[in-house]
Design an enzyme around this catalytic site. Structure first.
Site, PDB file in Angstrom:
ATOM      1  N   GLU A 116      12.253  60.455  11.120  1.00 36.58           N
ATOM      2  CA  GLU A 116      12.447  61.610  10.491  1.00 36.58           C
ATOM      3  C   GLU A 116      12.517  61.407   9.008  1.00 36.58           C
ATOM      4  O   GLU A 116      12.490  62.196   8.179  1.00 36.58           O
ATOM      5  CB  GLU A 116      13.547  62.719  11.004  1.00 36.58           C
ATOM      6  CG  GLU A 116      13.372  63.176  12.214  1.00 36.58           C
ATOM      7  CD  GLU A 116      14.586  64.088  12.670  1.00 36.58           C
ATOM      8  OE1 GLU A 116      15.638  63.941  12.004  1.00 36.58           O
ATOM      9  OE2 GLU A 116      14.289  65.103  13.526  1.00 36.58           O
TER      10      GLU A 116
ATOM     11  N   GLU B  26      18.511  47.266  29.176  1.00 33.48           N
ATOM     12  CA  GLU B  26      19.637  47.097  28.251  1.00 33.48           C
ATOM     13  C   GLU B  26      20.518  45.853  28.374  1.00 33.48           C
ATOM     14  O   GLU B  26      21.532  45.778  27.881  1.00 33.48           O
ATOM     15  CB  GLU B  26      20.536  48.362  28.443  1.00 33.48           C
ATOM     16  CG  GLU B  26      21.193  48.549  29.467  1.00 33.48           C
ATOM     17  CD  GLU B  26      22.207  49.792  29.592  1.00 33.48           C
ATOM     18  OE1 GLU B  26      23.353  49.672  29.812  1.00 33.48           O
ATOM     19  OE2 GLU B  26      21.850  51.038  29.067  1.00 33.48           O
TER      20      GLU B  26
END
Length: 271
Positions: free
Chosen positions: A81, A112
């Site tokens: 953004e 992960e």
């Protein structure tokens, strides 16, 4: 310091399946109300982080977010953004998620748990000492994130973190730790809820405050935003009208000519 994973502790609520929709919503909302107060307690840590990020970016560096699962997705969202909002290059703020971009939509099993993959992912961007890396992990125990920061430290690349537990392994390897302790989740262990909200709030603070410090906001307006749809073009035109004495049509022509609110106003004022 002893370490307790409060985000994994049992919910303060029992028998959720017996609650009405109204009760569920009210109780979730009650828990959500505590998040901004937890963020407030971490403001000194956030301030130190932002000051370092600004310093690094002014020196030609970039900001990287690394995370897995929800934490990784939140980092990707915040990074993605920045270009449309502040008109910065797409590679100034970079979000990296364990398992690659496909993990944004679908969980990648065991991604992960790899302690070396984050450094490999960062290395694709030729990361260097001018950059700053923030590891995001609600639990503060994610191997992908911890391993990434450890290797960054070894290479003299400054590191920070956003976690929702105090005294976590992640905080211990971060030079600029941010700990927002939100406590147990409404649904036990569902850290996409309060922890995720806390991380989102902190990421908003870091990127927005940094961009303002870098001069990407004038007054209170996004004068460098990308004009990627009609709504934003209209917003840009009205921003120009609020700064200089021109009509809507004239402001539209200026915006189309110069490509940004800032340049349109500056060129008009220089005439």
């Amino acid at each position: 310091m002893s370490f307790t994973i409060t985000t994994e502790q049992s919910s303060n609520y029992e028998h959720l399946e017996k609650m009405s929709v109204s009760e569920l919503l009210q109780n979730i909302n009650n828990e959500d109300k505590t998040v901004p107060l937890a963020v407030e307690k971490a403001l000194p840590q956030i301030e130190k982080t932002v000051q370092k990020v600004v310093s690094q970016l002014k020196n030609g560096g970039r900001l990287f977010y690394i995370g897995a699962g929800t934490s990784g997705r939140l980092g990707v969202v915040d990074a993605s953004e920045c270009p449309p909002t502040f008109g910065v290059p797409f590679d100034l703020v970079v979000g990296i998620i364990a398992g690659g971009d496909k993990a944004i939509r679908k969980a990648v099993e065991f991604a992960e748990d790899d302690t070396e993959q984050a450094w490999k992912d960062l290395s694709e961007f030729n990361i260097n000492q001018n950059d700053f890396v923030i590891g995001i992990a609600a639990s503060g125990t994610t191997p992908y994130v911890i391993g990434g920061l450890e290797i960054c430290n070894q290479n003299n690349i400054p590191t920070g973190c956003i976690t929702c537990n105090e005294g976590s392994p992640l905080s211990n390897v971060s030079q600029f730790p941010i700990e927002v302790v939100v406590g147990p989740e409404f649904v036990t262990g569902s850290s996409r809820m309060k922890a995720g909200t806390a991380q989102k709030l902190v990421l908003n603070m870091i990127s927005t405050a940094t961009m303002i410090q870098l001069g990407k906001v004038k007054g209170n307006k996004m004068v460098d935003m990308q004009l990627s749809n009609n709504k934003l073009v209209d917003r840009g035109i009205r921003m120009i009208m609020s700064e200089i004495p021109v009509s809507y049509e004239e402001a539209g022509i200026l915006l189309e000519t110069y490509g940004s609110v800032r340049k349109a106003v500056e060129n008009f004022q220089s005439q």
